[in-house]
Scaffold this motif. Structure first.
Motif, PDB file in Angstrom:
ATOM      1  N   UNK A  84      10.284  24.037 -18.403  1.00  0.00           N
ATOM      2  CA  UNK A  84      11.697  24.301 -18.204  1.00  0.00           C
ATOM      3  C   UNK A  84      12.168  24.184 -16.776  1.00  0.00           C
ATOM      4  N   UNK A  85      11.305  23.717 -15.884  1.00  0.00           N
ATOM      5  CA  UNK A  85      11.737  23.521 -14.501  1.00  0.00           C
ATOM      6  C   UNK A  85      12.558  22.246 -14.351  1.00  0.00           C
ATOM      7  N   UNK A  86      12.369  21.279 -15.231  1.00  0.00           N
ATOM      8  CA  UNK A  86      13.300  20.171 -15.438  1.00  0.00           C
ATOM      9  C   UNK A  86      13.861  20.350 -16.839  1.00  0.00           C
ATOM     10  N   UNK A  87      15.141  20.074 -16.998  1.00  0.00           N
ATOM     11  CA  UNK A  87      15.777  20.459 -18.256  1.00  0.00           C
ATOM     12  C   UNK A  87      16.324  19.303 -19.080  1.00  0.00           C
ATOM     13  N   UNK A  88      16.541  18.145 -18.471  1.00  0.00           N
ATOM     14  CA  UNK A  88      17.202  17.059 -19.193  1.00  0.00           C
ATOM     15  C   UNK A  88      16.549  15.713 -18.912  1.00  0.00           C
ATOM     16  N   UNK A  89      16.879  14.753 -19.787  1.00  0.00           N
ATOM     17  CA  UNK A  89      16.419  13.375 -19.628  1.00  0.00           C
ATOM     18  C   UNK A  89      17.630  12.444 -19.661  1.00  0.00           C
ATOM     19  N   UNK A  90      17.890  11.779 -18.537  1.00  0.00           N
ATOM     20  CA  UNK A  90      18.918  10.748 -18.486  1.00  0.00           C
ATOM     21  C   UNK A  90      18.244   9.383 -18.463  1.00  0.00           C
ATOM     22  N   UNK A  91      19.022   8.346 -18.609  1.00  0.00           N
ATOM     23  CA  UNK A  91      18.429   7.003 -18.557  1.00  0.00           C
ATOM     24  C   UNK A  91      18.567   6.371 -17.175  1.00  0.00           C
ATOM     25  N   UNK A  92      19.619   6.717 -16.440  1.00  0.00           N
ATOM     26  CA  UNK A  92      19.994   5.983 -15.227  1.00  0.00           C
ATOM     27  C   UNK A  92      20.129   4.499 -15.547  1.00  0.00           C
ATOM     28  N   UNK A  93      20.695   4.208 -16.712  1.00  0.00           N
ATOM     29  CA  UNK A  93      20.935   2.834 -17.126  1.00  0.00           C
ATOM     30  C   UNK A  93      21.742   2.094 -16.074  1.00  0.00           C
ATOM     31  N   UNK A  94      21.175   0.997 -15.568  1.00  0.00           N
ATOM     32  CA  UNK A  94      21.834   0.210 -14.523  1.00  0.00           C
ATOM     33  C   UNK A  94      21.172  -1.161 -14.543  1.00  0.00           C
ATOM     34  N   UNK A  95      21.569  -1.990 -15.497  1.00  0.00           N
ATOM     35  CA  UNK A  95      20.811  -3.192 -15.810  1.00  0.00           C
ATOM     36  C   UNK A  95      21.297  -4.419 -15.047  1.00  0.00           C
ATOM     37  N   UNK A  96      20.336  -5.182 -14.536  1.00  0.00           N
ATOM     38  CA  UNK A  96      20.604  -6.464 -13.901  1.00  0.00           C
ATOM     39  C   UNK A  96      19.604  -7.482 -14.431  1.00  0.00           C
ATOM     40  N   UNK A  97      20.072  -8.685 -14.719  1.00  0.00           N
ATOM     41  CA  UNK A  97      19.162  -9.747 -15.150  1.00  0.00           C
ATOM     42  C   UNK A  97      18.111 -10.026 -14.078  1.00  0.00           C
ATOM     43  N   UNK A  98      16.906 -10.344 -14.545  1.00  0.00           N
ATOM     44  CA  UNK A  98      15.866 -10.764 -13.604  1.00  0.00           C
ATOM     45  C   UNK A  98      16.256 -12.104 -12.992  1.00  0.00           C
ATOM     46  N   UNK A  99      16.703 -13.019 -13.837  1.00  0.00           N
ATOM     47  CA  UNK A  99      17.118 -14.340 -13.374  1.00  0.00           C
ATOM     48  C   UNK A  99      18.610 -14.343 -13.079  1.00  0.00           C
ATOM     49  N   UNK A 102      17.787  12.043 -11.698  1.00  0.00           N
ATOM     50  CA  UNK A 102      16.588  11.187 -11.665  1.00  0.00           C
ATOM     51  C   UNK A 102      15.453  11.680 -10.751  1.00  0.00           C
ATOM     52  N   UNK A 103      14.949  12.868 -11.047  1.00  0.00           N
ATOM     53  CA  UNK A 103      13.805  13.419 -10.303  1.00  0.00           C
ATOM     54  C   UNK A 103      12.562  12.603 -10.633  1.00  0.00           C
ATOM     55  N   UNK A 104      11.854  12.147  -9.593  1.00  0.00           N
ATOM     56  CA  UNK A 104      10.758  11.198  -9.820  1.00  0.00           C
ATOM     57  C   UNK A 104       9.392  11.686  -9.370  1.00  0.00           C
ATOM     58  N   UNK A 105       9.326  12.799  -8.619  1.00  0.00           N
ATOM     59  CA  UNK A 105       8.057  13.112  -7.962  1.00  0.00           C
ATOM     60  C   UNK A 105       7.825  14.611  -7.845  1.00  0.00           C
ATOM     61  N   UNK A 106       6.578  14.941  -7.543  1.00  0.00           N
ATOM     62  CA  UNK A 106       6.171  16.340  -7.422  1.00  0.00           C
ATOM     63  C   UNK A 106       6.928  17.060  -6.321  1.00  0.00           C
ATOM     64  N   UNK A 107       7.185  16.374  -5.215  1.00  0.00           N
ATOM     65  CA  UNK A 107       7.874  17.005  -4.095  1.00  0.00           C
ATOM     66  C   UNK A 107       9.243  17.534  -4.499  1.00  0.00           C
ATOM     67  N   UNK A 108       9.984  16.757  -5.297  1.00  0.00           N
ATOM     68  CA  UNK A 108      11.316  17.187  -5.736  1.00  0.00           C
ATOM     69  C   UNK A 108      11.219  18.293  -6.780  1.00  0.00           C
ATOM     70  N   UNK A 109      10.265  18.181  -7.688  1.00  0.00           N
ATOM     71  CA  UNK A 109      10.072  19.224  -8.702  1.00  0.00           C
ATOM     72  C   UNK A 109       9.795  20.564  -8.029  1.00  0.00           C
ATOM     73  N   UNK A 110       8.954  20.532  -7.018  1.00  0.00           N
ATOM     74  CA  UNK A 110       8.603  21.771  -6.314  1.00  0.00           C
ATOM     75  C   UNK A 110       9.836  22.420  -5.705  1.00  0.00           C
ATOM     76  N   UNK A 111      10.712  21.635  -5.106  1.00  0.00           N
ATOM     77  CA  UNK A 111      11.918  22.182  -4.488  1.00  0.00           C
ATOM     78  C   UNK A 111      12.855  22.791  -5.529  1.00  0.00           C
ATOM     79  N   UNK A 112      12.981  22.140  -6.676  1.00  0.00           N
ATOM     80  CA  UNK A 112      13.839  22.672  -7.743  1.00  0.00           C
ATOM     81  C   UNK A 112      13.262  23.973  -8.285  1.00  0.00           C
ATOM     82  N   UNK A 113      11.952  23.991  -8.510  1.00  0.00           N
ATOM     83  CA  UNK A 113      11.304  25.194  -9.027  1.00  0.00           C
ATOM     84  C   UNK A 113      11.472  26.369  -8.061  1.00  0.00           C
ATOM     85  N   UNK A 114      11.311  26.106  -6.771  1.00  0.00           N
ATOM     86  CA  UNK A 114      11.456  27.171  -5.781  1.00  0.00           C
ATOM     87  C   UNK A 114      12.892  27.675  -5.723  1.00  0.00           C
ATOM     88  N   UNK A 115      13.844  26.766  -5.810  1.00  0.00           N
ATOM     89  CA  UNK A 115      15.246  27.171  -5.779  1.00  0.00           C
ATOM     90  C   UNK A 115      15.590  28.040  -6.985  1.00  0.00           C
TER      91      UNK A 115
END
Length: 472
Positions: A307-322, A239-252
């Motif tokens: 290709x610096x990010x390769x996959x799409x997951x859902x991180x499905x983790x559902x909770x009712x609002x109410x 679940x990469x969410x931001x530029x900072x993490x993308x940059x670290x993966x690309x550099x690695x």
């Protein structure tokens, strides 16, 4: 019964072509033109795309968290996944420090047995490394076929492991042929910022994001990547969410480290402002890492394209609002983390990615299925339309326009994170090992028909040549 799919456009990670697919005993036996359909049920896919069933590498079904349990279990969650074009999931098996790993795995088998309508496997959480764990891990791989381990770098005093545990897990995984996954956020600093916010009386949902800034995701991602390089091991950042993490993966990856990155649809189309919705509505969007400022979306899309990010997951983790999310009405730290995503993963990527020209149709298949199958020991039985592969197939209408809504979704949860979003494209029929689970948009599957998948060891020779320079 034999089946033959005709008149559709077949799409794989490498090719797009007109053709027919013959299915016998749950397996694809022929692909071509004018196949002999004698005695076979004919499936007319005219006007539709035909691609391999989606594989969701990141789900949390029937999972305890924050004093409650996710709303979707292995029945409702896999039914929703099937309606969304997903035919395989890999769910996270949580462990407790005081019990053997095999006990946790057995618990997850009990959760899933006689419920799943699609095929499934497990990742295994590693919270500590000691002699008992080290003795069990070879059996986990050889007997259970669980070849991926997850380490949390966040959720202090709950899931978070220390750096020694992460590094020793990487070293062990290298020796055993497993892929290490990390939730990359600096949990110690988050804990400090959270306590500071609460002391000031800042309790609203937006403070979930403000106490988990992107710098802490970037720092943890870089730390995990450097550990991976030092260990000569392999890493998958969830679940990469931001530029900072993308940059670290690309550099690695530019250094030759064996590092892979996953993002999720919520980070591609939603942003931090959703946590500021009035009347506590922002709690619907509390998950970790949090939603980021909108400009990060463009970085994530470019990373998928390059290709610096390769996959799409859902991180499905559902909770009712109410009744669940509102446990944190007066304290954002008590809002159960997670959202209902599993059903809309493929359609959002198709509509916002392919239809808008951000990624190609073949990249869409690679990102949602083929690459995941290769990384997690499921290829070539899963993840492709090829002779000998399981007949996990999605017949997808690329032209239908619709609106995502909780009123029409198939998840058990009482809201949809993408409520009101207009998208193009929808699965029409979905087959798992040649049998319909969804037929003409109607559920025809059977709870318990999904099979548990023992996965192969990690293939360290996966090509990484798709890397392209990324500017942020």
């Amino acid at each position: 019964m034999k089946k033959i799919i005709k008149n559709g456009t077949i799409v794989t990670a490498a090719d797009t072509f007109q053709g027919e697919i013959l299915i016998e005993d749950g397996v694809i036996t022929q692909i071509g033109a004018n196949l002999n359909a004698a005695g076979a049920e004919v499936i007319d896919a005219k006007g539709c795309l035909v691609f391999p069933g989606g594989i969701d590498p990141h789900t949390h079904l029937d999972m305890p968290f924050g004093g409650t349990v996710t709303k979707d279990d292995f029945e409702s969650g896999t039914i929703a996944a099937a309606f969304g074009g997903t035919t395989t999931i890999i769910d996270f098996c949580l462990t407790n420090k005081w019990e053997p790993l095999k006990k946790a795995i057995q618990t997850w088998h009990e959760k899933s047995r006689e419920k799943a309508v699609i095929d499934y496997g497990f990742h295994l959480m590693i919270s500590e490394i000691n002699d008992e764990v080290l003795n069990e891990l070879p059996q986990v791989i050889d007997r259970e076929g669980i070849t991926s381990f997850k380490v949390f770098m966040a959720y202090k005093n709950v899931f978070q492991a220390d750096d020694e545990t992460l590094f020793r897990t990487l070293v062990t995984a290298k020796d055993l042929g497993a892929l290490v996954m990390v939730h990359a956020e600096n949990g110690d600093v988050i804990d400090y910022l959270t306590k500071k916010a609460l002391a000031k009386g800042n309790t609203a949902p937006i403070y979930h994001a403000l106490t988990r800034p992107p710098e802490l995701e970037g720092e943890a991602t870089g730390r995990a990547a450097n550990f991976t390089g030092l260990a000569g091991s392999q890493l998958y950042v969830v679940h990469v969410s931001c530029a900072e993490a993308v940059k670290q993966i690309a550099e690695a990856r530019s250094k030759g480290f064996d590092v892979w990155g996953e993002t999720c649809p919520q980070y591609l189309v939603l942003d931090q402002s959703y946590l500021e919705k009035p009347n506590f509505e922002g709690a619907k969007y509390v998950w970790s890492p949090p939603l980021r400022e909108k400009w990060n979306q463009d970085v994530l899309w470019k990373a998928l394209k390059s290709g610096q990010l390769q996959t799409l997951g859902s991180d499905q983790c559902s909770f009712d609002f109410n009744g669940q999310k509102d446990l944190g009405r007066d304290d954002f730290t008590k809002i159960p983390n997670g959202g209902p995503i599993i059903e809309d993963r493929l359609s959002i990527l198709f509509s916002e990615g392919v239809k808008k020209g951000r990624i190609s149709l073949n990249q869409f298949v690679d990102i949602t299925s083929t690459r995941i199958a290769k990384l997690f020991g499921l290829f070539p039985k899963k993840g492709s339309i090829a002779v000998g592969a399981d007949a996990d197939i999605v017949i997808f209408d690329p032209s239908v326009e619709r609106v995502i809504s909780a009123e029409t979704h198939h998840m058990a949860v009482d809201y949809n994170a993408f409520e009101g979003m207009q998208i193009t494209g929808e699965p029409v029929s979905v087959l798992v090992r040649g049998e319909y689970v969804v037929r003409d948009k109607q559920f025809v599957g059977k709870p318990g028909s999904g099979q548990y998948l023992k996965r192969a060891k990690y293939n360290s020779n996966l090509p990484k040549s798709e890397n392209k320079p990324l500017s942020i």
